[in-house]
Motif scaffolding. Sequence first.
Motif, PDB file in Angstrom:
ATOM      1  N   TYR A 124       2.146   2.079  -3.369  1.00 56.38           N
ATOM      2  CA  TYR A 124       1.065   2.413  -4.222  1.00 56.38           C
ATOM      3  C   TYR A 124       0.995   3.853  -3.962  1.00 56.38           C
ATOM      4  O   TYR A 124       0.721   4.813  -4.751  1.00 56.38           O
ATOM      5  N   GLY A 125       0.716   4.184  -2.672  1.00 55.73           N
ATOM      6  CA  GLY A 125       0.706   5.748  -2.242  1.00 55.73           C
ATOM      7  C   GLY A 125       2.025   6.383  -2.895  1.00 55.73           C
ATOM      8  O   GLY A 125       1.719   7.741  -3.255  1.00 55.73           O
TER       9      GLY A 125
ATOM     10  N   THR B 152       1.653   7.067  -6.667  1.00 56.78           N
ATOM     11  CA  THR B 152       0.670   7.957  -7.179  1.00 56.78           C
ATOM     12  C   THR B 152       0.742   9.501  -6.559  1.00 56.78           C
ATOM     13  O   THR B 152      -0.139  10.505  -6.941  1.00 56.78           O
ATOM     14  N   PHE B 153       1.528   9.635  -5.478  1.00 56.50           N
ATOM     15  CA  PHE B 153       1.594  10.983  -5.094  1.00 56.50           C
ATOM     16  C   PHE B 153       2.588  11.759  -5.795  1.00 56.50           C
ATOM     17  O   PHE B 153       2.278  12.941  -6.029  1.00 56.50           O
TER      18      PHE B 153
ATOM     19  N   LEU C 228      -4.171  -0.395   4.502  1.00 59.83           N
ATOM     20  CA  LEU C 228      -4.618   0.903   3.993  1.00 59.83           C
ATOM     21  C   LEU C 228      -3.611   1.985   3.665  1.00 59.83           C
ATOM     22  O   LEU C 228      -2.604   1.840   4.340  1.00 59.83           O
ATOM     23  N   CYS C 229      -3.508   2.902   2.592  1.00 58.39           N
ATOM     24  CA  CYS C 229      -2.848   4.000   2.737  1.00 58.39           C
ATOM     25  C   CYS C 229      -3.415   5.283   1.893  1.00 58.39           C
ATOM     26  O   CYS C 229      -4.508   5.026   1.715  1.00 58.39           O
ATOM     27  N   PHE C 230      -2.716   6.320   2.095  1.00 56.15           N
ATOM     28  CA  PHE C 230      -3.287   7.618   1.349  1.00 56.15           C
ATOM     29  C   PHE C 230      -2.669   7.508  -0.076  1.00 56.15           C
ATOM     30  O   PHE C 230      -1.304   7.056  -0.213  1.00 56.15           O
ATOM     31  N   ALA C 231      -3.719   7.322  -1.115  1.00 58.16           N
ATOM     32  CA  ALA C 231      -2.885   7.543  -2.450  1.00 58.16           C
ATOM     33  C   ALA C 231      -3.320   8.919  -3.130  1.00 58.16           C
ATOM     34  O   ALA C 231      -4.323   9.632  -2.432  1.00 58.16           O
ATOM     35  N   HIS C 232      -2.546   9.273  -4.190  1.00 63.26           N
ATOM     36  CA  HIS C 232      -2.627  10.639  -4.916  1.00 63.26           C
ATOM     37  C   HIS C 232      -2.491  11.701  -3.864  1.00 63.26           C
ATOM     38  O   HIS C 232      -2.118  11.628  -2.696  1.00 63.26           O
TER      39      HIS C 232
ATOM     40  N   ARG D  13      -6.608  13.301  -2.530  1.00 66.76           N
ATOM     41  CA  ARG D  13      -6.069  12.324  -1.660  1.00 66.76           C
ATOM     42  C   ARG D  13      -7.102  11.537  -1.230  1.00 66.76           C
ATOM     43  O   ARG D  13      -8.106  12.052  -0.742  1.00 66.76           O
TER      44      ARG D  13
ATOM     45  N   ALA E 202       0.670  -1.113  -0.104  1.00 73.39           N
ATOM     46  CA  ALA E 202      -0.052   0.038   0.114  1.00 73.39           C
ATOM     47  C   ALA E 202       0.669   1.504   0.025  1.00 73.39           C
ATOM     48  O   ALA E 202       0.570   2.172  -0.782  1.00 73.39           O
TER      49      ALA E 202
END
Lengths: 154, 564, 259
Positions: free
Chosen positions: A54-55, A58-59, C145-149, C154, A51
Amino acid sequence: MEKEKIEKIVNKHRNEKSAILAILHEVQAEDNQLNSESLRYIARLLGVPCANVYGLATFYSAFSTEKRGKTLVRACDGISCHINGAEEVIEVLKSKLNIEMGQTTWDEAFGLEKVRCLGLCSISPNVSFNDKIYSNLNKEKILEILQTVMGDSK
Amino acid sequence: MKIKNMKDLDKAKDIGMKSLFPKRPKISISMSTCGLALGADRLFQKLTEEKEKTGIKISLHQTGCSGFCNLEPMAMVRLPGKPTLLYIQMTVEKVEQIIQDIQKKKITKKGLFCTIGSDSVSGKPDPELSEIPDYKDISPFKDQYRLLLGNCGIIDPLSVSEYVAMEGYSALYKALYQMRPEEVIKAVVESGLRGRGGAWFPTGFKWDMARKSSGDEKFVICNADEGDPGAYKDRTIMEGNPFKLFEGIVLAGYAIGSHHGIIYLREEYHHTFEFLNTAIEIAKRYGLLGKNILGSGFNFALNIVRGGGSYVCGEETALMDSLEGEVGDPRLRPPFPIEKGLWERPTIVNNVETLSNVPLIIQNGGKWYANIGTEKAKGTKILSVVGNVKHPGLYEVPLGTNLKQVIFEMAGGPFNGKSIKAVQVGSPFGIFIPADKLDITLDPEALREIGSMIGSGVIVAIDQDTCIVDILHHLLTFFVEESCGKCVPCREGVSRMEELMIEIYNGRADMKDLDILNELGETARDFSLCALGGGAPAPILNGIKDFKKDFETHIQTGKCPRFS
Amino acid sequence: MIVQLTINDKEIEAPESSTILEVARKNGIDIPTLCYHEALEPYGVCRLCIVEVSGALRKGIRISCIQNAMDGLIVNTESERVLRNRGFLFELLLARSPDSKELIDLAAKHGVYESRFYEGDTDDNCVRCGLCVRVCRDKIGAFALCFAHRGYDRMVTTDFESLSEYCIGCGTCAQICPTGAIRMKDEGEERIIYTKNGVVARFKLETCDLCGIPYAPRKYLDFIKRNSDESMAVNVARDLCPTCARRTGAIHLVGSMTM
């Protein structure tokens, strides 16, 4: 990207978690994308949560989880480029490539992105085609460049 | 060929002098990112071919950019007995002409912009060049005080010996052999040097705290993210005089007790990345990085990490998170980086320009430096003047220089007979100062009084044909796209500001909406987690006050004044 | 070290290491929060817990979940400035989470009933407080879980915004979520954890060895076994639902007491 190639890159950085940015840069450069298989494998090799990887992917603007165009067209939209006519240059790019900002052409030949900034503010507007930068642009000049580049890619 | 002592340093200086002032004609082409974008590589290739073809005895060199990229490609020609000549906007044909003229012992006049030092070897002005101005008398070079940029465009940036010939590494040698770390810090404190990346934090104080923090491992981070659109001063230093930066970084390491430095480089600077890596390898070969620097026994390793394309990573705590392999989310403070920074170790984060000042301070003394600038703002500042001016470029001036002088006298004022409408000073967070208020000094105190800032030194001049609403909308889009999204006031507040600005732009709002814009702005300004959300509202809120007419035009007609 | 501070004219003694929020709550003074939870490190992003300070600190607004108590500090949790700004923050949050009953109630409790920024679009009701991501990462250790974008986009998600193989199905995220953006549902023999954007994870529920009801995913049971002291847990050797586990444990306890 093939597992062996990913392993080679990760090993080069001594499997260090802190080198993940550099690793992602190299995989992105080689494969023109950071797809889920590559990212999952990188996460496994480094022992970091999937995860999280992936973060990261996309960041940061430098990375794309989808395949980018073979030629990445980056139009600078910093304030100096904007004041000196970047809007017009960008309109020509969108219209000639027939895509919106952030999209890739159907044949995957070109991708179009905004960038801020390339650090060439006194010779704005600027656009880069992969690593080749063109400066002092206007509507006519970018049209000419596109015609050459698109002609070459056929 | 490691430099291990003063004798080696002197030897390098001799080699450098011979390289800088060879007996034969010398041509230098500036080959930074800007030069390359404008075809400098073709010029260099042509010169190399001509040299081989004709067997002409000339010395061919590469230099960095001087900061005036719109004069590129530049060529510097040094004929024996003559002042150095600067040629601008060179083409392959013009360069061919120079080769032909050198063979005929003539001076090419086409493309000749100025001399660099008008006196020939005899000490008297050269009669052949009487109508050619000297660089210090004309725009854009006049009235500058190029302490940091002095070598950029003059020396070969990858030549250690040329840098040493220009007094390079004498400061590091002095520090490692004759000064204690505390004395280095004392000099920096005495100089009054403050952060040049925008934070304006006292450098010596930061280093002193870091030195006093407990911990065996400490880090020096050079913030080369240079995210402010309009700014390219750091790129110019890195591509024009990288060893000066390295010298500053090692001095910082010595001062605080760190043996590891990292340059966090902007992702978009592709050429700079390759270039700096080459420079690091060269520095290591000369014993200027790595083990036993200058034979002193002090070790310091330096490596470069590329950013991922994120403006917020220029904020020091987000930068550190990024280096640790995380996303660039700004951290809560305290703890501060000097106590718990990278990997929870004491860390100093300094801008490229800040670190590049340090060798000069150590070489000449803190008091010398403190004599430049004003009472409270010491030293020079590199200003990146862009927008609607005749001579955009990098102007290095003592702090306290008048803004009007910079815009109208040094940068030549607006072109095409137009008038300046406003000037944004400092950074994307700087307010737009209306044309009638430009008579102010560029020092943080005077700027703060009018709600402005020195920032990273970006100066954006806009003329009468620009619309403030369009520019502010453009700025807001930038902030929204670069926000990390962590805190509510920035993520929600600044986004709503952008939405409202689009409505205003398209004539779908009314004057009352300006009050809502103000409320949103005040919330983001007062409660955001970091300076991105905290700083974004300032130009917007001031723009509403000072340029109401542009807002009224948009709200009442839905049309942009640019197109009327 | 103990310090003396004043909150809303009430003089209070508190350890120096505690935050204003902790001190206030311990003394029955209500300060609203979204991103705060006693079990986790303060995150300081929702900014709802703002208070106005003076005295030991220069007069101004501080974030109470991260501001340490100080001797001589004067705190006002309901000053005009705090109420105005907090109300505005609620408006911004309501625009993003218009269907969250919990948020609507919390906002109403603080005098905010609607948002000028709500444009009628349905969003995912997530206020990006990060509690789910943080608890899964820091307490459970599943890292599902994670924060994406970034920025406005976000979002809380799993790796590749797909069904997570790392989730253990404990439901702590659903329990800790202050707006109901992430939920857990047991239906028959299946458990799903989901948000408006999609399903986070899907599990088959194991049945209780004693009473036969479906009650927990295998991954969750394995997690408990891995993290339990064997002598303490009655359900290590057998799969027992909470009710049966309690009953069995009570029998054992009584049994051991009468021996």
